[in-house]
Write a protein that holds these residues in place. Structure first.
Motif, short mmCIF file in Angstrom:
data_model
loop_
_atom_site.label_atom_id
_atom_site.label_comp_id
_atom_site.label_asym_id
_atom_site.label_seq_id
_atom_site.Cartn_x
_atom_site.Cartn_y
_atom_site.Cartn_z
N UNK A 135 0.84 -1.20 0.00
CA UNK A 135 0.00 0.00 0.00
C UNK A 135 0.87 1.25 0.00
N UNK A 136 1.98 1.21 0.75
CA UNK A 136 2.92 2.34 0.79
C UNK A 136 3.68 2.53 -0.51
N UNK A 137 4.25 1.45 -1.02
CA UNK A 137 5.24 1.56 -2.10
C UNK A 137 4.64 1.36 -3.48
N UNK A 138 3.44 0.80 -3.56
CA UNK A 138 2.82 0.58 -4.86
C UNK A 138 3.41 -0.61 -5.59
N UNK A 139 2.90 -0.85 -6.78
CA UNK A 139 3.38 -1.94 -7.61
C UNK A 139 3.85 -1.36 -8.94
N UNK A 140 4.79 -1.95 -9.62
CA UNK A 140 5.51 -3.15 -9.22
C UNK A 140 6.45 -2.89 -8.05
N UNK A 141 6.73 -3.98 -7.33
CA UNK A 141 7.70 -3.92 -6.24
C UNK A 141 8.38 -5.28 -6.18
N UNK A 142 9.49 -5.34 -5.49
CA UNK A 142 10.26 -6.59 -5.45
C UNK A 142 10.36 -7.04 -4.00
N UNK A 143 9.91 -8.28 -3.77
CA UNK A 143 10.02 -8.87 -2.44
C UNK A 143 11.30 -9.70 -2.40
N UNK A 144 12.15 -9.43 -1.42
CA UNK A 144 13.45 -10.13 -1.36
C UNK A 144 13.65 -10.68 0.04
N UNK A 145 14.15 -11.89 0.14
CA UNK A 145 14.54 -12.41 1.46
C UNK A 145 15.65 -11.52 2.02
N UNK A 152 19.55 -13.42 -8.19
CA UNK A 152 18.10 -13.44 -8.37
C UNK A 152 17.37 -14.45 -7.50
N UNK A 153 18.13 -15.25 -6.75
CA UNK A 153 17.48 -16.23 -5.88
C UNK A 153 16.90 -15.49 -4.66
N UNK A 154 15.75 -16.00 -4.15
CA UNK A 154 15.14 -15.35 -2.99
C UNK A 154 14.47 -14.03 -3.34
N UNK A 155 14.05 -13.89 -4.59
CA UNK A 155 13.38 -12.66 -5.00
C UNK A 155 12.08 -12.98 -5.72
N UNK A 156 11.08 -12.14 -5.56
CA UNK A 156 9.85 -12.28 -6.31
C UNK A 156 9.35 -10.89 -6.72
N UNK A 157 9.10 -10.72 -8.01
CA UNK A 157 8.54 -9.46 -8.50
C UNK A 157 7.04 -9.47 -8.23
N UNK A 158 6.55 -8.41 -7.64
CA UNK A 158 5.10 -8.30 -7.40
C UNK A 158 4.53 -7.29 -8.40
N UNK A 160 1.13 -5.87 -10.87
CA UNK A 160 -0.27 -5.54 -10.52
C UNK A 160 -1.11 -6.78 -10.24
N UNK A 161 -0.90 -7.89 -10.95
CA UNK A 161 -1.76 -9.06 -10.72
C UNK A 161 -1.27 -10.05 -9.67
N UNK A 162 -0.06 -9.85 -9.11
CA UNK A 162 0.52 -10.85 -8.21
C UNK A 162 -0.11 -10.77 -6.82
N UNK A 163 -0.56 -11.91 -6.29
CA UNK A 163 -1.10 -11.94 -4.94
C UNK A 163 0.02 -11.92 -3.92
N UNK A 164 -0.14 -11.20 -2.82
CA UNK A 164 0.90 -11.15 -1.79
C UNK A 164 1.25 -12.53 -1.25
N UNK A 165 0.26 -13.38 -1.05
CA UNK A 165 0.52 -14.70 -0.49
C UNK A 165 1.41 -15.51 -1.44
N UNK A 166 1.11 -15.37 -2.72
CA UNK A 166 1.88 -16.06 -3.77
C UNK A 166 3.35 -15.62 -3.73
N UNK A 167 3.57 -14.29 -3.58
CA UNK A 167 4.93 -13.77 -3.54
C UNK A 167 5.66 -14.25 -2.29
N UNK A 168 4.96 -14.24 -1.17
CA UNK A 168 5.58 -14.72 0.08
C UNK A 168 5.96 -16.19 -0.05
N UNK A 169 5.07 -16.97 -0.66
CA UNK A 169 5.36 -18.40 -0.85
C UNK A 169 6.58 -18.58 -1.74
N UNK A 170 6.69 -17.71 -2.78
CA UNK A 170 7.80 -17.85 -3.74
C UNK A 170 9.15 -17.67 -3.07
N UNK A 171 9.20 -16.91 -1.99
CA UNK A 171 10.48 -16.73 -1.30
C UNK A 171 10.53 -17.55 -0.02
#
Lengths: 357, 357
Positions: A135-145, A152-158, A160-171
């Motif tokens: 909500x703060x940073x908007x999309x696209x954004x990158x979730x990184x461990x 590029x390991x431990x990263x997930x691009x979020x 507009x269509x990416x679900x937060x749960x999906x991104x968390x699972x990816x890392x």
């Protein structure tokens, strides 16, 4: 000050350790590799090797006692291993530099504390925190461990269509940070060294192109305006000074071109010799490997003078099968790391070409 | 053709073997050193080492079976050891090249047979033969043992006052040749390589200055007239072709300036990488060590392009104590061989400076 004939201990046995050991040999230094991996690329060319895990404290202490200074070739040396070593021997770079750079959140806080520009970021430890951060940073954004990310390991691009749960699972739902997307034109890095005496010397910034999140091609010069190049080097110097750093480090940055012209955003710090500095073996007066050894031995830093326009291309996975063609290319200097199996994504070697400017 | 990951066997464990092993590592080749010397400079940086004498035929055969090609770093490998190895593995350069160049009389006969200019010479096996040879060639003349001479060892200058018996005693009354004195202006050498396919590539000839019979300083270019440089390279090519040579060799020559202008006299052949080629590590596109490996592996030869005006200075004995000053000299590339004791006359390292031309 370390003297020729004395021994540099190197935590890590990959190609960076191998190239450090080769540079050590040229300078009359002995190298002792510490690695959990039997038959490592570095052990093949070093006078001594300890094969043991990073949580074997007795082996770490014995290793540290048997050498005259310790350094490392990768930033994921566990903090406890670094402390065990540092209790016995000089550890260069120091454990604080290692701890600061092996956690993306600590690293971003450190950079922000120095007033250096970074992507906007938020700590993320839960789905709720991720929602708030998005909500703060908007999309696209990158979730990184926070830890253990590379290539590029431990990263997930979020997107507009990416679900937060999906991104968390990816890392793997590991402690993470969310970074606002930086619309960068190119990635650059500054490879530089700081000596025991605080002397600082940077190579010319280089322009890095990635393929599948792995460095593919480094070009020097990076095509920056002179004031941008100077600013990049000044940022690397600020980082090195603040960490009381000893050795070579690389600071990766994004070049952003917008209404205000060129500006830089610091992406991350590698507290070690770096793939984007391999060009210095043929392309600079002093290689980054020799430079790192000069620094950790308490020796004067060498000249970073560039010897031409340089391109360094990584040989990743099956790329290495082109070795015979590369040997026939009179402009190409071939480096192979002695790794057995050319798995996809594995760095097998690199090739450097130096052209007159 | 040898592939990366395969093993090059190297007879000899000195600094030349060390620099060959370092070049092998860069190319992804494994190195296996064979040397009678424990703790040799080369073994420190090689993946494998056999410590055994050159007359241990079982050890030689086992060594040869364990590697994919064998080369050597010094020309005094006993002929029988070379034959034992060559019966099992590819030996490059071949045993004939070794036999021809490790005996000064055979070497001179070989050169004369090719029509190449040498000093006038006579075989000397007795005091009577020495007297006769001196009557033919006059004084000054140089008496040299046929075998095992290097760095001025096994040589005696016979001046107008020198007694023949005294000279014979000085060289241990070994089988010898007498060479007429050549009033040379300077010594030069051609370092060159010949591939398995007969391809030939020479570096620019270099000018060598000796101190106490040991190479002190190599300068490139050598200050030769272009046609003299071309003639020097043509002679090295003739030597390499006639020996069906594979690898790097050095041909040492005297430059004589007399009424006819510049002319060359071939002094000796070194069937190996050579001290006067150390400048190629920083000063040429391909180092002599990589070039030698390319040749013995059946790979294409690399470019011999020179990268500037180059000076290479040997660090002999106590010279090595200047290492810290050399590290502080931004123009100097320091190479140390990892030898423990800096005995007088011992080659401890070298330093190379490349200047823009």
């Amino acid at each position: 000050m370390i003297r020729p004939g004395q021994t540099v201990g190197i935590l890590g046995g990959g190609q960076l350790g191998r190239m450090l050991a080769l540079a050590a040999a040229r300078l009359g230094l002995r190298a002792h590799i510490y690695t959990p991996e039997p038959d490592s690329p570095a052990a093949e060319v070093a006078g001594a090797c300890t094969v043991a895990s990073y949580d074997d404290e007795a082996a770490l202490a014995a290793f540290a006692r048997s050498v005259d200074v310790v350094t490392f070739e990768f930033e994921n040396v566990p903090g406890r291993a670094a402390e065990t070593v540092a209790a016995v021997a000089k550890l260069r770079p120091n454990a604080v530099a290692l701890a600061t750079t092996q956690d993306r959140l600590t690293e971003k806080d450190f950079l922000a504390g120095l007033g250096l520009p970074t992507a906007p970021y938020r700590a993320v430890n839960s789905g709720a925190e991720l929602e708030a951060a998005l909500a703060d940073l908007g999309r696209p954004a990158v979730l990184k461990t926070r830890r253990f990310g590379y290539d590029g390991k431990g990263q997930a691009m979020i997107r507009p269509g990416t679900g937060p749960a999906e991104a968390l699972a990816a890392i793997g739902a590991a402690p993470a940070i969310l970074e606002g997307f930086v619309p960068f034109e190119r990635e650059i890095s500054v490879v530089a060294a700081r000596g025991v005496d605080g002397a600082f010397a940077a190579y010319d910034p280089c322009w890095n192109e990635h393929r599948d999140h792995i460095l593919g091609l480094t070009r020097v010069p990076a095509g920056l305006a002179p004031e941008t190049a100077a600013a990049a080097i000044a940022m690397a110097c600020a980082v090195a000074d603040a960490l009381d750093y000893v050795g070579v480090l690389a600071v990766e940055m994004f070049l952003v071109r917008d209404g205000d012209g060129e500006r830089l955003v610091v992406n991350e710090i590698a507290p070690r010799v770096h793939n984007s500095g391999h060009w210095t073996i043929e392309g600079a007066r002093t290689s980054q490997f020799e430079q790192h050894l000069r620094a950790v031995c308490g020796w004067p830093l060498g000249a970073t003078t560039r010897l031409g326009r340089v391109e360094m291309e990584n040989l990743i996975g099956a790329d290495v099968e082109g070795w015979a063609d590369l040997l026939a290319d009179g402009a190409a200097a071939l480096h192979l790391y002695g790794k057995g199996e050319a798995r996809p994504g594995r760095k097998m070697g690199h090739v450097t070409r130096v052209f007159p400017e």
